[in-house]
Design a protein around this motif. Structure first.
Motif, short mmCIF file in Angstrom:
data_model
loop_
_atom_site.label_atom_id
_atom_site.label_comp_id
_atom_site.label_asym_id
_atom_site.label_seq_id
_atom_site.Cartn_x
_atom_site.Cartn_y
_atom_site.Cartn_z
N CYS B 221 5.25 -3.94 -1.46
CA CYS B 221 4.32 -4.92 -0.88
C CYS B 221 4.82 -5.35 0.50
CB CYS B 221 4.28 -6.12 -1.83
SG CYS B 221 3.47 -7.58 -1.18
N TYR B 223 3.61 -8.12 1.96
CA TYR B 223 3.39 -9.58 2.01
C TYR B 223 2.37 -9.99 3.07
CZ TYR B 223 7.46 -9.19 -0.90
OH TYR B 223 8.29 -8.81 -1.90
N ARG B 224 1.24 -9.28 3.05
CA ARG B 224 0.25 -9.57 4.09
C ARG B 224 -0.87 -10.45 3.59
NH1 ARG B 224 -4.32 -5.67 4.16
NH2 ARG B 224 -4.45 -5.32 1.93
N GLY B 225 -0.93 -10.71 2.27
CA GLY B 225 -1.82 -11.75 1.76
C GLY B 225 -3.27 -11.38 1.54
N CYS B 227 -4.62 -9.54 -0.91
CA CYS B 227 -4.78 -8.92 -2.23
C CYS B 227 -6.24 -8.98 -2.71
CB CYS B 227 -3.89 -9.59 -3.26
SG CYS B 227 -2.15 -9.63 -2.82
N VAL B 233 -2.22 -1.06 0.96
CA VAL B 233 -0.85 -0.54 0.90
C VAL B 233 -0.62 0.31 -0.36
CG1 VAL B 233 1.57 -1.28 0.85
CG2 VAL B 233 -0.08 -2.53 2.25
N LYS B 236 -0.40 -3.29 -4.80
CA LYS B 236 -1.02 -4.00 -5.92
C LYS B 236 -1.71 -3.00 -6.83
CE LYS B 236 -5.05 -5.85 -5.86
NZ LYS B 236 -6.28 -6.63 -5.56
N PRO B 349 1.47 -12.58 -1.06
CA PRO B 349 0.31 -12.41 -1.94
C PRO B 349 -0.14 -13.76 -2.48
CG PRO B 349 2.18 -11.07 -2.69
CD PRO B 349 2.68 -11.95 -1.59
S1 SF4 Z 1 -2.58 -6.79 -0.52
FE1 SF4 Z 1 -1.20 -8.07 -1.69
S2 SF4 Z 1 0.02 -6.59 -2.82
FE2 SF4 Z 1 -0.95 -5.45 -1.19
S3 SF4 Z 1 0.61 -5.46 0.41
FE3 SF4 Z 1 -0.80 -7.17 0.77
S4 SF4 Z 1 0.22 -8.92 -0.20
FE4 SF4 Z 1 1.17 -7.07 -0.99
#
Ligand code: SF4
Ligand SMILES: Cc1cc2nc3c(=O)[nH]c(=O)nc-3n(C[C@H](O)[C@H](O)[C@H](O)COP(=O)(O)OP(=O)(O)OC[C@H]3O[C@@H](n4cnc5c(N)ncnc54)[C@H](O)[C@@H]3O)c2cc1C
Lengths: 233, 552
Positions: B221, B223-225, B227, B233, B236, B349
């Motif tokens: 992950c 950590y780009r938020g 989800c 990526v 998830k 996330p």
């Molecule tokens: S969408 Fe959610 S799980 Fe995927 S990289 Fe971003 S923060 Fe991580």
């Protein structure tokens, strides 16, 4: 690579914002192509209406400016973003069983609002001053039923579409300090008060003005606009 | 651990490891059946339940065709790192909502396409508690399942390893551990932990189906938020990457862009013979020895209603007027708190930290059952909904919005009780195919309302203890399940303990619609585990002769 364009000032709607110098568009080179295309498309929406008639568009612009406090330039082009969506039939699918489907609901409610203006002031909604428009809009929020429609579902329709358009726009992100698209870059500084190198702390030139005071001020201005004492809110 | 996962489900290893997200070769080489081939099973819907069933049966050598109304997603080209641009992920075919407390659908509800709603679900994967399976006996509310927690436990363990799930050791329900360590927390999660600690409430990091570290060829992950906008990526979990690749590698055909319009039943034999579906506007038909429907709690009952025949005039599985009933949503109030510090909840996330301290019935309280609390972290458009819900518009709305980076948001999931009048029926309105759309009526009972209030108070307690100077709450709903529930007898539900529709021996339901109660847990892990169990039953039944295991 991030290039900060020193000559260009970040745009925020109505030049309001608390993140001086923060321009989410400085990061564009680090966004993936698909996202870039999607988001940059919002900066230049078409100017002709495909869904709204010009009469409807007139009323809609006035309503949207008011709902979002866009009282001067630079304005986020909210109406075109909504128009495109309704023209493409890109609704959320569901609708309340006591409301028409979204496109029809927009047409009907704009006509009703114009009729309210006519009844109260003898001219169309768009011709009124903001001080005349605001109480008519507040009346919808306060009502149970409005022209035979459940007022809270009308409110939900208006605010859902307007906020979705407004807060999808990079200028609004500049205003609120939101980092925007984050792929493939991601975030590294996750902790409380943690910032990436390119993020800007929350700070306005006239600080310190505590949040509570700023909200109080906004409430007062808004109360003036809708024509009621602040404590009635 | 990962070695044994790979042996039974190689999905994560079938994804490319070159920075792209889709194995195009695998899709191009997919087995293709003819409409006239009588396959062993046709599965309707490639979401949480349908995909797991597909993968398990394909592994067992069954000839499987799975039809999904939506696209076969490619995260690289189809998904964006943007809230507004993710509209195509949602099921946006027309639906009507009504009742005393109508439940808005769209982004907050079901998805479409291969991966189903899990493409844009948050990623929390808690188990149900053992008590959820017998609330009628224990608390006098809800319903008893015809199966117990113990029957599902082994499947929880399998699926947790396949997703995989990251989290701290879990003290609630049936205490258990997770295959992966907990993720670091962002601003929002840190506030939750700080507030819970100060308020004397237990909280834990996780459980999330977001790989902590590389898993097969799935990366860590970042950590780009985003989800809830689909994970570009592949960090998830969704069935698109956790079960479908392995299913394809074992000969399943997943046909996207196919909207099933009817389950075909031979009125003479009373057996399902296949389905009709619409592809590019043309009606086609897939013959099959068995049919499994997994189209989500609204579309599944709708499809069974649309499939009425002379012999089943009220719809399939509806001889006792049970179909579409006992649909449940969780009450999901979200309470946000304002902090002087910058929280920037859009980083990391949204699913980070949970508490199940209030999950079970508290005998000192007037209400039954309970709720859980989790971080939620709305992005700007959803955050605007929070502000608007307080009655703010114009300048006040803008002022609150400008303060976005200072807010932390928690969400509760309240166990609303199943009620017969909360139901899917067919409306007068028709969709673009001319098929009547679903009408979904929802009203809350007193117990539901009491839980909402109590849950809000518990979140306010945590946020105040963390130092919030102001708070705001929005009343929302989340997670539709039920509508075709599992029961011991046909008078009380639509399917039996083996997921077989009462009265139609070769028709199965394997999605969230079979849940008789919902607990205060997010449902996806339970739906997948049930589907894995249903597949084992089908395979065992087939071994002992056609439908031997499930004769009337
Ligand atoms: S969408 Fe959610 S799980 Fe995927 S990289 Fe971003 S923060 Fe991580
Ligand atoms: C915003 C959001 C956040 C969520 N967060 C969480 C979470 O954190 N944790 C959690 O556990 N759950 C979460 N959920 C819920 C979870 O995603 C669903 O409960 C779960 O995916 C439902 O599984 P299902 O198999 O019943 O249906 P789905 O996964 O929705 O799959 C149904 C599939 O069937 C297809 N379909 C439907 N009708 C037809 C038809 N007639 N013909 C062909 N195909 C059809 C659809 O296209 C879809 O792909 C969330 C949901 C949403 C919307």
């Amino acid at each position: 690579m991030t290039r900060r364009n020193e000559t260009r000032r970040p745009v925020t709607p109505q030049d309001r914002g608390r993140f001086g110098g923060f321009d989410v568009l400085d990061e564009v080179d680090r966004w993936d192509e698909v996202t870039k295309r999607e988001v940059l498309g919002r900066l230049a929406p078409g100017t002709t209406h495909k869904f709204f008639t010009s009469t409807e568009a007139h009323v809609a612009v006035a309503l949207l400016d008011l709902l979002l406090a866009q009282d001067r330039e630079p304005r986020i082009p909210v109406l075109p973003l909504i128009d495109v969506r309704l023209a493409d039939g890109e609704t959320d699918g569901w609708h309340y069983d006591d409301m028409p489907e979204d496109g029809d609901a927009w047409r009907q409610t704009l006509a009703h609002l114009d009729a309210d203006a006519m009844a109260a002031h003898g001219c169309g909604f768009a011709e009124l001053t903001a001080e005349q428009q605001a109480p008519l809009v507040q009346a919808v929020y306060d009502a149970e039923q409005w022209h035979g429609l459940p007022a809270k579902h009308v409110w939900s329709l208006w605010t859902r579409y307007s906020c979705t358009a407004f807060y999808s726009h990079p200028w609004a992100w500049n205003e609120i300090g939101f980092g925007g698209p984050a792929y493939p870059r991601g975030y590294k500084n996750l902790r409380i008060d943690g910032r990436e190198g390119w993020e800007v702390p929350d700070q306005a030139p006239d600080d310190p003005v505590p949040f509570a005071d700023r909200v109080e001020q906004a409430h007062d201005n808004h109360a003036d606009l809708v024509g009621r004492a602040p404590d009635q809110r | 651990m990962t070695e044994s996962v790979r042996q039974r489900n190689a999905s994560a290893w079938l994804i490319p490891n070159d920075g792209t997200r889709t194995n195009h070769r695998l899709r191009a080489d997919m087995h293709r059946y003819d409409d006239d081939d009588e396959v062993d099973i046709v599965v309707v819907g490639a979401g949480a339940g349908g995909s797991v069933l597909t993968q398990r049966l394909a592994r067992a050598g069954w000839r499987v065709v799975t039809l999904d109304a939506g696209p076969f997603w490619d995260p690289d080209t189809d998904w964006v790192s943007d809230e507004r641009g993710s509209h195509s992920l949602y099921w946006t075919e027309p639906r009507q909502i009504g009742g005393e407390t109508p439940v808005p659908l769209g982004s907050n509800n079901s998805g479409r396409g291969v991966g189903g709603s899990m493409v844009h679900y948050a990623g929390y994967t808690p188990r149900f508690h053992p008590s959820d399976f017998h609330t009628r006996t224990a608390d006098g509310v809800g319903a008893d399942w015809p199966i117990s927690y113990d029957e599902l436990r082994p499947y929880y363990e399998l699926i947790e390893a396949e997703l995989p799930v990251a989290g701290q050791n879990w003290p609630w329900g049936d205490p258990h551990t997770y295959p992966q360590h907990a993720h670091p927390t962002g601003g929002n999660g840190s506030i939750f932990l700080r507030g819970a600690h100060a308020a004397g409430i237990e909280a834990r990091v996780g459980p999330v189906a977001i790989s902590n570290g590389r898993f097969g060829n799935r990366p860590h992950c970042i950590y780009r938020g985003f989800c809830l906008q689909g994970c570009k990526v592949n960090a998830k979990a969704s069935p698109l990457i956790t079960h479908i690749p392995d299913a394809l590698a074992h000969g399943a055909e997943v046909r996207s862009g196919c909207m099933v319009s009817r389950v075909l039943v031979d009125d003479r034999t009373g057996r399902a013979t296949g389905v009709t579906y619409l592809r590019d506007g043309v009606e086609r038909r897939q013959r099959a020895r068995m049919v499994a429907v997994a189209g989500y709690s609204i579309e599944t009952p709708r499809l069974l209603l649309l499939s009425a025949t002379k012999r089943f005039p009220a719809g399939l599985g509806n001889d006792h007027d049970q179909l579409g009933r006992y649909l449940m949503v969780q009450g999901a109030p979200q309470t946000a708190g304002r902090f002087d510090e910058e929280i920037r909840m859009y980083k990391a996330p949204p699913p980070e930290v949970s508490s199940e301290q209030f999950y079970e019935t508290d005998p000192t309280k007037p209400y039954k059952r309970g709720w859980s609390i989790q971080t939620v972290s709305p992005l700007p458009i959803t955050w605007a909904e929070h502000v608007v819900a307080q009655g703010h518009w114009g300048a006040v709305l803008r002022e609150y919005m400008r303060d976005y980076v200072h807010w932390a948001t928690l969400g509760a999931l309240c166990e609303f009780l199943p009620r017969p009048e909360n139901r899917v029926t067919l409306a007068d309105e028709v969709d673009r195919h001319g098929l009547p759309v679903a009408h979904f009526a929802y009203s809350m009972c007193d117990n539901d309302k009491q839980l909402m209030t109590a849950a809000q108070k518990s979140m306010e307690r945590i946020l105040s203890a963390a130092g919030a100077s102001e708070m705001m709450t929005i009343q929302r709903f989340a997670h539709l399940v039920g509508g075709a529930r599992m029961a011991a007898k046909p008078e009380e539900g639509v399917v039996d303990a083996n997921h077989r529709v009462f009265g139609i021996p070769n028709l199965y339901l394997t999605d969230g619609s079979v849940l008789p109660t919902q607990g205060a847990a997010n449902p996806a892990l339970t739906i997948m585990s049930l589907a894995a169990r249903a597949a084992d039953r089908l395979v065992a039944g087939a071994r002992s002769g056609p439908e031997m295991a499930t004769v009337d």
